[in-house]
Write a protein that holds these residues in place. Structure first.
Motif, PDB file in Angstrom:
ATOM      1  N   MET A 166      35.425  26.805 -23.880  1.00 14.97           N
ATOM      2  CA  MET A 166      34.903  25.535 -24.251  1.00 14.97           C
ATOM      3  C   MET A 166      33.453  25.699 -24.642  1.00 14.97           C
ATOM      4  SD  MET A 166      36.906  22.727 -21.485  1.00 14.97           S
ATOM      5  CE  MET A 166      36.320  21.349 -22.224  1.00 14.97           C
ATOM      6  N   LEU A 167      32.834  26.457 -24.620  1.00 16.22           N
ATOM      7  CA  LEU A 167      31.564  26.730 -25.125  1.00 16.22           C
ATOM      8  C   LEU A 167      31.292  26.269 -26.414  1.00 16.22           C
ATOM      9  CD1 LEU A 167      30.423  30.232 -23.378  1.00 16.22           C
ATOM     10  CD2 LEU A 167      29.216  27.850 -23.262  1.00 16.22           C
ATOM     11  N   LEU A 168      32.553  26.524 -27.307  1.00 19.28           N
ATOM     12  CA  LEU A 168      32.505  26.172 -28.653  1.00 19.28           C
ATOM     13  C   LEU A 168      32.214  24.715 -28.719  1.00 19.28           C
ATOM     14  CD1 LEU A 168      35.426  28.452 -30.037  1.00 19.28           C
ATOM     15  CD2 LEU A 168      32.795  28.528 -30.801  1.00 19.28           C
ATOM     16  N   MET A 169      32.209  23.958 -27.735  1.00  9.28           N
ATOM     17  CA  MET A 169      32.269  22.447 -27.940  1.00  9.28           C
ATOM     18  C   MET A 169      30.930  21.997 -27.979  1.00  9.28           C
ATOM     19  SD  MET A 169      35.244  20.681 -25.902  1.00  9.28           S
ATOM     20  CE  MET A 169      36.991  20.799 -26.399  1.00  9.28           C
ATOM     21  N   GLN A 170      30.050  23.037 -27.389  1.00  9.35           N
ATOM     22  CA  GLN A 170      28.588  22.772 -27.360  1.00  9.35           C
ATOM     23  C   GLN A 170      28.105  23.089 -29.214  1.00  9.35           C
ATOM     24  OE1 GLN A 170      26.759  25.637 -24.679  1.00  9.35           O
ATOM     25  NE2 GLN A 170      26.406  23.770 -23.322  1.00  9.35           N
ATOM     26  N   MET A 171      28.914  24.119 -29.654  1.00 10.32           N
ATOM     27  CA  MET A 171      28.709  24.460 -30.893  1.00 10.32           C
ATOM     28  C   MET A 171      28.795  23.452 -32.039  1.00 10.32           C
ATOM     29  SD  MET A 171      29.933  27.824 -32.764  1.00 10.32           S
ATOM     30  CE  MET A 171      29.661  28.174 -34.543  1.00 10.32           C
ATOM     31  N   ILE A 172      29.981  22.621 -31.876  1.00 13.89           N
ATOM     32  CA  ILE A 172      30.533  21.620 -32.614  1.00 13.89           C
ATOM     33  C   ILE A 172      30.118  20.183 -32.088  1.00 13.89           C
ATOM     34  CG2 ILE A 172      32.324  23.172 -33.351  1.00 13.89           C
ATOM     35  CD1 ILE A 172      34.176  21.525 -31.358  1.00 13.89           C
ATOM     36  N   GLU A 173      29.168  20.264 -31.190  1.00 17.00           N
ATOM     37  CA  GLU A 173      28.536  18.920 -30.560  1.00 17.00           C
ATOM     38  C   GLU A 173      29.586  18.069 -30.392  1.00 17.00           C
ATOM     39  OE1 GLU A 173      25.731  18.108 -33.817  1.00 17.00           O
ATOM     40  OE2 GLU A 173      24.023  19.321 -32.517  1.00 17.00           O
ATOM     41  N   PHE A 174      30.801  18.340 -29.679  1.00 16.88           N
ATOM     42  CA  PHE A 174      31.670  17.681 -29.143  1.00 16.88           C
ATOM     43  C   PHE A 174      31.271  16.667 -28.087  1.00 16.88           C
ATOM     44  CE2 PHE A 174      35.646  16.135 -27.443  1.00 16.88           C
ATOM     45  CZ  PHE A 174      36.561  16.022 -28.500  1.00 16.88           C
ATOM     46  N   ASP A 175      31.605  15.190 -28.328  1.00 17.54           N
ATOM     47  CA  ASP A 175      31.307  14.384 -27.499  1.00 17.54           C
ATOM     48  C   ASP A 175      32.252  14.296 -26.202  1.00 17.54           C
ATOM     49  OD1 ASP A 175      30.106  12.026 -25.990  1.00 17.54           O
ATOM     50  OD2 ASP A 175      30.761  10.712 -27.750  1.00 17.54           O
ATOM     51  N   LEU A 176      31.551  14.730 -25.033  1.00 11.68           N
ATOM     52  CA  LEU A 176      32.516  14.599 -23.768  1.00 11.68           C
ATOM     53  C   LEU A 176      32.056  13.399 -22.858  1.00 11.68           C
ATOM     54  CD1 LEU A 176      32.279  18.440 -22.840  1.00 11.68           C
ATOM     55  CD2 LEU A 176      34.378  17.166 -23.718  1.00 11.68           C
ATOM     56  N   SER A 177      31.434  12.270 -23.493  1.00 15.48           N
ATOM     57  CA  SER A 177      30.787  11.286 -22.501  1.00 15.48           C
ATOM     58  C   SER A 177      32.219  10.426 -22.096  1.00 15.48           C
ATOM     59  CB  SER A 177      30.102  10.354 -23.255  1.00 15.48           C
ATOM     60  OG  SER A 177      30.635   9.803 -24.375  1.00 15.48           O
ATOM     61  N   ALA A 178      33.256  10.628 -22.474  1.00 15.81           N
ATOM     62  CA  ALA A 178      34.289   9.773 -22.059  1.00 15.81           C
ATOM     63  C   ALA A 178      35.041  10.800 -20.806  1.00 15.81           C
ATOM     64  CB  ALA A 178      35.557   9.640 -23.218  1.00 15.81           C
ATOM     65  N   TYR A 179      34.557  11.760 -20.669  1.00 20.43           N
ATOM     66  CA  TYR A 179      35.236  12.601 -19.599  1.00 20.43           C
ATOM     67  C   TYR A 179      34.215  13.133 -18.707  1.00 20.43           C
ATOM     68  CZ  TYR A 179      38.809  12.807 -23.258  1.00 20.43           C
ATOM     69  OH  TYR A 179      39.600  12.256 -24.244  1.00 20.43           O
ATOM     70  N   PRO A 180      33.541  12.394 -17.857  1.00 19.76           N
ATOM     71  CA  PRO A 180      32.288  12.684 -16.954  1.00 19.76           C
ATOM     72  C   PRO A 180      32.671  13.962 -16.057  1.00 19.76           C
ATOM     73  CG  PRO A 180      33.469  10.829 -16.400  1.00 19.76           C
ATOM     74  CD  PRO A 180      34.140  11.039 -17.915  1.00 19.76           C
ATOM     75  N   ASN A 181      33.886  14.161 -15.561  1.00 16.65           N
ATOM     76  CA  ASN A 181      34.113  15.183 -14.828  1.00 16.65           C
ATOM     77  C   ASN A 181      34.334  16.552 -15.435  1.00 16.65           C
ATOM     78  OD1 ASN A 181      34.782  13.479 -12.750  1.00 16.65           O
ATOM     79  ND2 ASN A 181      36.898  13.175 -13.162  1.00 16.65           N
ATOM     80  N   ILE A 182      34.677  16.526 -16.593  1.00 12.38           N
ATOM     81  CA  ILE A 182      34.503  17.719 -17.501  1.00 12.38           C
ATOM     82  C   ILE A 182      32.987  17.882 -17.814  1.00 12.38           C
ATOM     83  CG2 ILE A 182      34.870  18.902 -19.698  1.00 12.38           C
ATOM     84  CD1 ILE A 182      37.459  17.550 -19.789  1.00 12.38           C
ATOM     85  N   LYS A 183      32.265  16.976 -18.260  1.00 15.99           N
ATOM     86  CA  LYS A 183      30.900  17.069 -18.547  1.00 15.99           C
ATOM     87  C   LYS A 183      30.008  17.777 -17.101  1.00 15.99           C
ATOM     88  CE  LYS A 183      26.844  14.592 -20.631  1.00 15.99           C
ATOM     89  NZ  LYS A 183      25.997  14.820 -19.446  1.00 15.99           N
TER      90      LYS A 183
END
Length: 201
Positions: free
Chosen positions: A165-182
Motif C-alpha cells: 500500500m505504499l503506492l497509495m502515497q504515490m497516487i495520493e489516494f484519500d484514506l480519510s474514510a478509513y481512519p483505522n487504515i490511516k
C-alpha cells in the motif's frame, strides 16, 4: 554466506528492501532498475521473469517480494514471524490478499497517472478507485480495536500489506474514510527500517 538483494527503492522492491532492513541482516544491495537492468543476461539468471526484487541468500534464490519477506523474517527475525501455525497462515493470507485485492487496482491508477500522463483515462482511475472501496472497508474493519493485523505487535503481515500500500502515497489516494487504515499505515511507515530502505538507490 553472502546475501544479495536486487532492486531499487523507487519500485515495488521497496517492500523487500524494507524487510531486509527490519531483520538487521548484513547484505549487498545491487541497485537494479525495473527497465533495462532487469533484462540483462546476468540478472535473468537470478530472476528469469526479468522483474524486481530478487534475493540470493547463500544457496537460496527467490523472487516475488511477498515470498522474500516471509523467508527473511522466518529465518532471521522470529519476532516478526508469527509462532503458531494459525497465525503464520494469517500472515500468508493477508500477504496474498494485498497482492490480489489491493495491488491490481492501485496499479491501474499508477499507470494512468505516471505512465499515461498525456492520455489519462479518467474512467480507469474512477473504476479502480471504486473497486478499492470493498477491500479497504474489509481492512479498516479488521483493524478496529487493534494496533496491527495480527494483534498488538508489528509482524511480516503488516510489513507486506503496508508495503504493497505504499503506492497509495504515490497516487495520493484519500484514506480519510478509513481512519483505522490511516492510523495503522502511519505506525508502519514511521519505522526506522523503512526510512533506511527508502534512502537506498
Amino acid at each position: 554466506m553472502t546475501t544479495t538483494i536486487y532492486g531499487v527503492s523507487g519500485s515495488r522492491a521497496i517492500r523487500s528492501l524494507w524487510a531486509i532492513e527490519e531483520v538487521g541482516l548484513e547484505y549487498t544491495h545491487v541497485a537494479t532498475h525495473f527497465f533495462n537492468d532487469s533484462k540483462t543476461d546476468d540478472y535473468l539468471s537470478v530472476n528469469p521473469n526479468g522483474r524486481i526484487p530478487a534475493l540470493v541468500d547463500g544457496e537460496v534464490t527467490l523472487f516475488e517480494s511477498m515470498a522474500i519477506n516471509l523467508y527473511l523474517t522466518k529465518k532471521y527475525a522470529p519476532a516478526l514471524y508469527p509462532m503458531s501455525e494459525g497465525e503464520q497462515a494469517k500472515a500468508i493470507q493477508w500477504s496474498v490478499w494485498a497482492i490480489s485485492e489491493i495491488e491490481p487496482q492501485q496499479m491501474q491508477i499508477v499507470i494512468q497517472k505516471f505512465f499515461n500522463r498525456d492520455n489519462i483515462d479518467q474512467s480507469t482511475i474512477d473504476s479502480a478507485t471504486e473497486n478499492l472501496q470493498r477491500p479497504l472497508a474489509v481492512l479498516n474493519k479488521h483493524l478496529a480495536g487493534q494496533e496491527y493485523l495480527l494483534g498488538d505487535s508489528f509482524t511480516v503481515a503488516d510489513l507486506n500489506v503496508s508495503g504493497v500500500m505504499l503506492l497509495m502515497q504515490m497516487i495520493e489516494f484519500d484514506l480519510s474514510a478509513y481512519p483505522n487504515i490511516k492510523n495503522w499505515t502511519e505506525r508502519c511507515y514511521s519505522r526506522d527500517a523503512l526510512k533506511r530502505a527508502q534512502s537506498l538507490g
